[in-house]
Design an enzyme around this catalytic site. Structure first.
Site, short mmCIF file in Angstrom:
data_model
loop_
_atom_site.label_atom_id
_atom_site.label_comp_id
_atom_site.label_asym_id
_atom_site.label_seq_id
_atom_site.Cartn_x
_atom_site.Cartn_y
_atom_site.Cartn_z
N THR A 1 3.04 -7.72 -13.71
CA THR A 1 2.39 -6.96 -14.99
C THR A 1 1.48 -6.09 -14.08
O THR A 1 1.31 -4.76 -14.31
CB THR A 1 1.64 -7.74 -15.79
OG1 THR A 1 2.88 -8.71 -16.35
CG2 THR A 1 0.88 -6.87 -16.92
N ASP B 1 5.79 1.00 -4.63
CA ASP B 1 5.02 1.49 -3.55
C ASP B 1 5.53 2.94 -3.38
O ASP B 1 5.08 4.09 -2.94
CB ASP B 1 4.80 0.64 -2.37
CG ASP B 1 3.77 -0.21 -2.59
OD1 ASP B 1 2.98 -0.47 -3.46
OD2 ASP B 1 3.71 -1.13 -1.82
#
Length: 200
Positions: free
Chosen positions: A30, A92
């Site tokens: 989350t 990322d």
């Protein structure tokens, strides 16, 4: 380089906050997704409008989630999961690319030659983790490189932030540095993979 040197100290600082987040029911995944959403919205809104300083403050805040999710996964009862690692790595790549693309938008619109450096930075930013992942699929350790993700993120955010404060040539210096370091790191990792495959 920077990440390996500072990681232990930073981890000690954020661990109490990570424990609190787990107690209130938040999960590492989350935090990963919320941080990514914050970075994407901040970069997409502020940088195309050339509001570089404020945008950098927001992005830096949300980018801190990358520190918390890993620590939360490590200290949680279930521990780190393969899915969590995959999600974090994929996110990322998305957020790093989004930052560079958001910087590129006004440069391309202005026909600024710095956009070429931005494109080099974008490509090398994707190649560096790809080469490592591919190397690991061959059982070759390829964590070497003059500029890993943490260093590249610090450089670009610092450069853009100073550009927002009207520091002369800050963005140009940052993009030149990133482009050069990115190419060098790609070459370093390719050499490691080549040597590793030849010695197998």
């Amino acid at each position: 380089m920077i990440s390996s040197a500072l990681k232990p100290a930073v981890t000690r600082l954020i661990e109490p906050v990570a424990r609190f987040a787990l107690r209130i029911g938040l999960t590492p995944n989350t935090i990963t997704l919320l941080g990514a959403l914050g970075v994407l919205l901040s970069a997409g809104y502020f940088y195309p409008q050339e509001e570089y300083f404020v945008g950098t403050l927001f992005i830096s805040f949300f980018a801190l989630s990358d520190l918390f999710d890993g620590t939360m996964a490590r200290i949680s009862h279930s521990g780190a999961s393969k899915w969590g690692g995959f999600l974090d790595s994929t996110i990322d790549r998305i957020t790093d690319s989004a930052i560079i693309i958001a910087i590129l938008i006004p440069l391309i619109e202005a026909d600024d030659k710095l956009s070429y450096l931005g494109l080099i930075t974008l490509v090398t930013g994707l190649l560096i983790p790809y080469i490592r992942a591919k190397a690991e699929s061959y059982s070759i350790d390829c964590s070497v490189g003059i500029a890993e993700r943490t260093e590249r993120l610090v450089i670009i955010l610092t450069a853009v932030g100073f550009e927002g404060l009207n520091v002369p040539y800050a963005l140009a210096a940052g993009l030149w540095l990133l482009a050069i370091l990115g190419v060098v790191t790609v070459i370093q990792r390719i050499k490691v993979v080549r040597n590793g495959l030849l010695n197998q």
